[in-house]
Design a protein around this motif. Structure first.
Motif, PDB file in Angstrom:
ATOM      1  N   LYS A   1      60.199  53.014  31.448  1.00 23.29           N
ATOM      2  CA  LYS A   1      60.711  53.839  31.283  1.00 23.29           C
ATOM      3  C   LYS A   1      60.369  54.947  30.999  1.00 23.29           C
ATOM      4  CE  LYS A   1      64.399  51.881  33.537  1.00 23.29           C
ATOM      5  NZ  LYS A   1      66.283  52.462  34.461  1.00 23.29           N
TER       6      LYS A   1
ATOM      7  N   LYS B   1      65.142  58.908  33.738  1.00 29.87           N
ATOM      8  CA  LYS B   1      65.976  57.870  33.708  1.00 29.87           C
ATOM      9  C   LYS B   1      65.979  57.155  34.780  1.00 29.87           C
ATOM     10  CE  LYS B   1      70.996  58.218  34.470  1.00 29.87           C
ATOM     11  NZ  LYS B   1      71.877  59.201  35.048  1.00 29.87           N
ATOM     12  N   ASP B   2      65.068  58.191  36.234  1.00 30.46           N
ATOM     13  CA  ASP B   2      65.341  57.449  37.509  1.00 30.46           C
ATOM     14  C   ASP B   2      63.812  56.316  37.126  1.00 30.46           C
ATOM     15  OD1 ASP B   2      67.498  57.901  38.044  1.00 30.46           O
ATOM     16  OD2 ASP B   2      66.937  60.032  38.587  1.00 30.46           O
ATOM     17  N   ASP B   3      63.222  56.578  36.242  1.00 33.80           N
ATOM     18  CA  ASP B   3      61.839  55.911  36.176  1.00 33.80           C
ATOM     19  C   ASP B   3      61.553  54.170  36.652  1.00 33.80           C
ATOM     20  OD1 ASP B   3      58.594  55.598  36.261  1.00 33.80           O
ATOM     21  OD2 ASP B   3      58.210  56.104  34.352  1.00 33.80           O
ATOM     22  N   SER B   4      60.843  53.376  36.572  1.00 36.30           N
ATOM     23  CA  SER B   4      60.738  52.361  36.599  1.00 36.30           C
ATOM     24  C   SER B   4      59.794  51.445  35.449  1.00 36.30           C
ATOM     25  CB  SER B   4      60.028  51.772  37.837  1.00 36.30           C
ATOM     26  OG  SER B   4      60.891  51.831  39.064  1.00 36.30           O
ATOM     27  N   LYS B   5      59.955  50.948  35.034  1.00 38.96           N
ATOM     28  CA  LYS B   5      59.710  49.465  33.834  1.00 38.96           C
ATOM     29  C   LYS B   5      58.448  48.631  34.911  1.00 38.96           C
ATOM     30  CE  LYS B   5      63.448  48.613  31.339  1.00 38.96           C
ATOM     31  NZ  LYS B   5      64.375  47.502  30.280  1.00 38.96           N
TER      32      LYS B   5
ATOM     33  N   ASP C   1      59.111  45.536  36.056  1.00 46.70           N
ATOM     34  CA  ASP C   1      59.625  45.056  37.140  1.00 46.70           C
ATOM     35  C   ASP C   1      59.603  45.222  38.329  1.00 46.70           C
ATOM     36  OD1 ASP C   1      62.026  45.091  35.617  1.00 46.70           O
ATOM     37  OD2 ASP C   1      62.821  46.756  35.681  1.00 46.70           O
TER      38      ASP C   1
END
Length: 437
Positions: free
Chosen positions: A42, A45-49, A52
């Motif tokens: 990430k 905070k609201d990002d995606s790996k 995933d």
């Protein structure tokens, strides 16, 4: 100094900015010969790996839901990283190959592994290191079992003529040629495997924290960092819920007696935490750390002359085994025994288990205490320091915490106390303040 292996986690390789920090670290230490990398983590905070997102692509395909929009996010992220870093490794072509494999029904392991694969390609180009695909050195059986000795030989054979290389973590290859991944967090395992095979003097694990802390910062304000800790002490803390490296990621380095240094990519000047085979006993620092978990049930058994009754523990263990329950702790006295069980494992079977214990063990009394928390105070220096236990229990008494259970291992490296869930945070704060003065 000898060879160093450096593994960089997802937060350390999340974007071009972080990869430039990685480059500065590696360029500044000529002992770093082999770099193991995760997929991008990430960025905020609201990002995606990325991993995933790759798993999500596979899930969409399995449920016949369009996945192209998710894949485009991955595509844009990697191509922008390539452009920002000023390298050309053909990322767009690599991504189109991956897309084609997905369309043909590629396995979830193959899809999930591509995050590390692409990142290693980029970082190898940035560093000017060779790229070594993990599938060429990390081996699994056709049934998916990791082949330790085969992998060790393979790494030695492939890397013996490679001075510096970047290797993707998290995956390897089965004997049938298909990709196999480790469990999540598997890049840590890859790093330790490489460190063992090349006989590294140190295995550096770069992340977004400056090592481990002596207590949970959500409970204790500004806890002290742990400068040095042994594998055994770390195991005690991780068992009690502390967020540390996975046991599988420690084992290869542990058996080769290779120290692991946990470092912060964003603060490379911090020394981090050094994990060693032998504990470093500091007379000024009695404990290494405090950790604990809530949600235990304790079944207290009292039976006159229990200690002289043959087969009692075997019958008790049999009851738990029949109900597929693991015994967490088993403190005993002459006529008493306490069975500590993780509440989640009971799964509504408490009354049935109590009935079985009544029928098979025939205790004089049997008491059940629910909503218990266990707290472990760990430190190799505790055994040689007089008054350690007295200080700990005085701290709890002064804080108004009632101790419901006490358990100490034969190594005297830890003291575990059982308190009510409601007293968990109060107890940890009290122990920390008393034992770190």
């Amino acid at each position: 100094m000898g060879i160093k292996v450096a593994k960089f986690g997802g937060s350390s390789v999340a974007d071009a900015l972080q990869i430039r920090k990685l480059k500065n670290i590696v360029d500044g230490d000529q002992d770093i010969k082999y770099v193991v990398v995760s997929a991008p983590g990430k960025r905020f905070k609201d990002d995606s790996k990325v991993t995933d997102l790759l798993y999500l692509c596979k899930t969409h395909i399995e449920h016949k839901i369009p996945y192209e929009q998710i894949f485009q996010v991955i595509f844009d992220r990697y191509t922008s990283m390539e452009a920002d870093l000023g390298v050309d490794v053909g990322i767009a072509e690599e991504l189109e190959t991956i897309r084609a494999e997905i369309e043909k029904g590629a396995s979830v392991d193959y899809i999930a592994s591509r995050g590390e694969y692409l990142n290693a390609k980029l970082i190898a180009a940035v560093l000017g290191f060779a790229f070594i695909d993990a599938k060429n050195i990390v081996r699994f059986s056709d049934k998916g079992k990791f082949l330790d000795d085969v992998t060790n030989d393979s790494i030695n054979r492939v890397l013996k003529d490679v001075d510096k290389a970047v290797i993707p973590g998290f995956y390897g290859e089965k004997l049938d040629g298909s990709i196999k991944t480790f469990s999540r967090g598997g890049s840590d395992i890859t790093g330790a495997i490489i460190a063992r095979a090349v006989g590294a003097e140190v295995y550096e694990n770069w992340t977004d924290v400056s090592g481990f802390l002596m207590a949970d910062p959500r409970i204790v304000d500004d806890p002290k960092p742990i400068e040095s800790i042994s594998y055994m002490e770390l195991r005690e803390l991780s068992y009690m819920g502390a967020s540390v490296l996975h046991e599988d990621a420690i084992y290869p380095a542990k058996i080769a007696d290779i120290p692991i240094n946990i470092r912060n990519t964003n603060r490379p000047e911090d020394p981090g935490t050094m994990i060693t085979a032998q504990p470093k006993v500091d007379p000024e620092q009695v404990i290494s750390g405090i950790a604990g978990k809530k949600g235990f049930t304790v079944i207290g058994v009292y039976k006159s002359h229990l200690a002289s009754e043959k087969g009692f523990i075997r019958k008790l263990a049999g009851i738990m085994e029949d109900n597929d329950i693991t015994i967490e702790h088993l403190p005993t006295g002459i006529d008493t025994m306490s069975v500590v069980i993780d509440k989640k494992m009971l799964n509504g079977k408490l009354d049935e288990i109590v009935e079985q214990m009544q029928n098979q063990l025939k205790p004089d009394t049997l008491d059940v205490v629910e909503d218990m928390a266990l707290i472990a105070t760990v430190g190799a220096g505790m055994a040689a320091r007089k008054g350690t236990s007295a200080s700990l229990f005085t701290a709890l008494a002064d804080a108004g915490v009632n101790v419901r259970m006490i358990d100490q291992g034969s190594s005297e490296m830890n003291i575990i106390v059982g308190v009510e869930d409601k007293d968990f945070e109060t107890a940890i704060k009290a122990i920390y303040e008393k034992m770190t003065k």
